[in-house]
Design an enzyme around this catalytic site. Structure first.
Site, short mmCIF file in Angstrom:
data_model
loop_
_atom_site.label_atom_id
_atom_site.label_comp_id
_atom_site.label_asym_id
_atom_site.label_seq_id
_atom_site.Cartn_x
_atom_site.Cartn_y
_atom_site.Cartn_z
N ASP A 173 17.64 82.09 -47.78
CA ASP A 173 18.43 82.21 -49.00
C ASP A 173 17.56 82.72 -50.16
O ASP A 173 16.42 82.27 -50.33
CB ASP A 173 18.96 80.80 -49.33
N GLU B 4 4.73 81.01 -32.78
CA GLU B 4 4.26 79.90 -31.93
C GLU B 4 5.38 79.43 -31.00
O GLU B 4 5.13 78.80 -29.98
CB GLU B 4 3.82 78.71 -32.79
C1 GLC Z 1 22.64 82.66 -52.03
C2 GLC Z 1 23.82 82.11 -51.29
C3 GLC Z 1 24.84 81.66 -52.30
C4 GLC Z 1 24.22 80.55 -53.14
C5 GLC Z 1 22.93 81.01 -53.77
C6 GLC Z 1 22.14 79.87 -54.28
O1 GLC Z 1 22.94 83.80 -52.74
O2 GLC Z 1 24.33 83.07 -50.41
O3 GLC Z 1 26.01 81.20 -51.70
O4 GLC Z 1 25.12 80.17 -54.14
O5 GLC Z 1 22.09 81.68 -52.86
O6 GLC Z 1 21.64 79.13 -53.21
#
Ligand code: GLC
Length: 565
Positions: free
Chosen positions: A221, A273
């Site tokens: 993310d 790993e």
């Molecule tokens: C990313 C995710 C989104 C979330 C953001 C904060 O963009 O896809 O859904 O709100 O990160 O974690």
């Protein structure tokens, strides 16, 4: 006028042979996939129960959006314990069963890792709040004194992605105002301090925890945000890193910092790993493409979502240009492109393409007060866009429900909206709920078969549009010309003809302002984005995005076809 012929960039040097370079990955948003315990919220057992459907669809892997312990202020992207399943979704045993079932079905499981921030409920953040400024506990996050008299102003001018300042002021036990902490997203999502080696250690522990449980990889993310520029300088561009007047070409101090790449090289080593098949996928929403390609440089990640492709309008010229730029940028680092049209953060492509131009911008939804889309036209174009994408060499991500041609919910009542963007922008931006509505599985019955359970249950966490019954999976499963049948058949042909591992060559006679055609091996992929039908070239029809056209030798407006060349 037809664009000048351009040779497609050579894929020479791509890491051919690795499953990820041509994989089709299906994104499951657990809250909205399938609810077996009848609480109106999807769960892991529901996913396990339906994995067979995904194997039948013909995908290679499934990416699960977060299912970890979380107060759910941002749909689970606010994690309070990275190594626990939230009771909303089940237990670790349920997760193990899901992995076991996926293994039987030869589906790989990729999970979401959220390393930029956690939930403000996380024990590490609670400890940081309890400890004094300057303490080691605070150094796990980004705490600063405020500016101005009495520190009453935020430490810099950064804005949250969801609206409002990216800083929130704390108060000490007596209620006196204290330091501020940084949150690029909601105030309940404090950013970790990636200058602190203990943060690195913590995430390496989390990676190993899930690798030990058998996952095949991680979607990372906001993989462009972890490291911030020293000194946290003010920034004059947009919250999401784009330039605005006065800041042309400037790189945002919260995105794309060089030290990020050391983190991913280290993680890649940890994955190695566990064997060469484990993968990392970056959500690195940076411009331009050759900058994004840094995330898939050798020794780092396997995938980086191609956001310029996702953002392209339904236009022959735009598609050709973004495909060219993508093949060049990713090819230059020896990687293939990771195509994507929809996810849980954007208006679904069946709805975007119902409008002319690029449609609503990322994070903005559509509401009852907005111009409503022509659903059928959007669904037809979406099928055409998907068939075009699946004909391209490289990897592709599908978002749950796109195989049904689902549109967004464009008339959600405001009272149902849960995306923090809605409240943080004081309703100016509607947010992402419209693309997150629970899936319709059956035409008949409450919640279109999304929720099972006791009679009192079955109210989905977001209401579904009434018209979704006729789009339900059982209806489409029984119809050989449905959207679902088209996806299934296209994925089979893609596999049989090796399209994912192929090479693209534009066919100039099929490239114009309104049409775009390329050869991938012996398959001709042709999209008509113009207003009028065109005659098909010779060649047996392998697949079309409007199968009801059957053997017609015309390619309709808003249709894609695959022909045997
Ligand atoms: C990313 C995710 C989104 C979330 C953001 C904060 O963009 O896809 O859904 O709100 O990160 O974690």
């Amino acid at each position: 006028m037809a664009p000048a012929p351009t040779p497609a960039p050579s894929p020479a040097g791509t890491r051919s042979g690795h499953w990820s370079t041509s994989a089709v990955v299906y994104q499951v948003y657990p809250r909205s996939f399938r609810d077996l315990d009848g609480d109106g919220m999807g769960d892991l057992a529901g996913i396990t129960a339906e994995l067979g459907q995904l194997a039948e669809l013909g995908v290679d892997a499934v990416w699960l959006s977060p299912f970890y312990s979380s107060p759910q202020r941002d749909g689970g992207y606010d994690v309070s314990d990275y190594c626990q399943v939230d009771p909303l979704f089940g237990t670790l045993d349920d997760f193990d069963q899901l992995v076991g079932r996926a293994t039987q079905l030869k589906l790989r499981i990729i999970i979401d890792l959220v390393p930029n921030h956690c939930s403000s409920d996380h024990s590490l953040f609670q400890l940081a709040l309890a400890e004094a400024p300057g303490s080691p506990a605070r150094d796990m996050f980004i705490f600063r004194d405020g500016r101005g008299e009495g520190g009453a102003l935020p430490p810099n001018n950064w804005q949250s992605h969801f609206g409002g300042p990216a800083w929130t002021r704390t108060a000490d036990a007596s209620g006196a105002p204290g330091q501020w902490y940084l949150h690029l997203f909601d105030s309940t999502q404090p950013d970790f301090n990636w200058d602190n080696p203990l943060v690195h250690q913590e995430f390496e522990r989390i990676l190993r925890f899930w690798l030990d449980r058998g996952v095949d990889g991680f979607r990372v993310d906001v993989a462009h945000a972890l490291v911030k520029a020293p000194g946290l300088p003010d920034w004059g561009g947009t919250a999401w890193g784009g330039s605005i007047d006065g800041f042309p070409g400037h790189e945002a101090p919260m995105f794309g910092q060089p030290a990020l790449h050391d983190i991913y090289r280290r993680w890649r080593g940890i994955l190695a790993e566990y064997g060469p098949e484990k993968i990392l996928c970056a959500e690195a929403n940076v411009d331009p493409l050759d900058r994004m390609a840094r995330w898939v440089a050798p020794g780092q990640m396997h995938h980086a979502f191609n956001f310029p492709y996702l953002n392209a309008p339904f236009s022959a010229l735009a598609l050709r240009s973004v495909v060219d730029a993508s093949l060049a940028a990713f090819g230059a680092v020896g990687a293939t492109s990771t195509w994507v049209l929809s996810n849980h953060d954007v208006v679904r492509h069946a709805t975007r393409f119902a409008y002319e131009g690029a449609g609503p911008r990322q994070g903005d939804g559509i509401g009852a007060g907005d111009e409503q889309p022509n659903v059928e036209a959007g669904r037809q174009r979406a099928a055409a866009a998907s068939l075009f994408m699946l004909g391209l060499p490289g990897a592709a991500y599908l978002y749950q429900g796109e195989e049904l041609g689902l549109p967004d919910h464009t008339t959600l009542p405001d009272a149902s909206r849960q995306d923090p963007t809605f409240a943080r922008t004081e309703r100016a931006r509607l947010g992402r709920d419209g693309c997150r509505v629970p899936l319709p599985w059956r035409e008949a019955g409450a919640s279109f078969g999304f929720s099972d359970g006791v009679p009192a249950a079955g109210v989905p966490w977001l209401p579904q549009p009434e018209a979704w019954g006729r789009l339900a999976r059982d209806v489409q499963s029984a119809d050989p010309d449905s959207h679902l049948a088209t996806y299934r058949s296209a994925l089979g042909i893609r596999r049989d003809r090796g399209l994912g591992t192929g090479t693209l060559t534009w066919v100039d006679e099929h490239c114009s302002d309104t049409t775009v055609g390329f050869l991938n091996g012996s398959t001709l992929v042709l999209l008509n984005a113009g207003p009028s039908p065109i005659e098909l070239p010779t060649g047996a029809i392998l697949q079309r995005s409007r199968p009801r056209q059957a053997a017609s030798r015309q390619l309709e407006s808003g249709e894609t076809i695959w022909l045997a060349a």
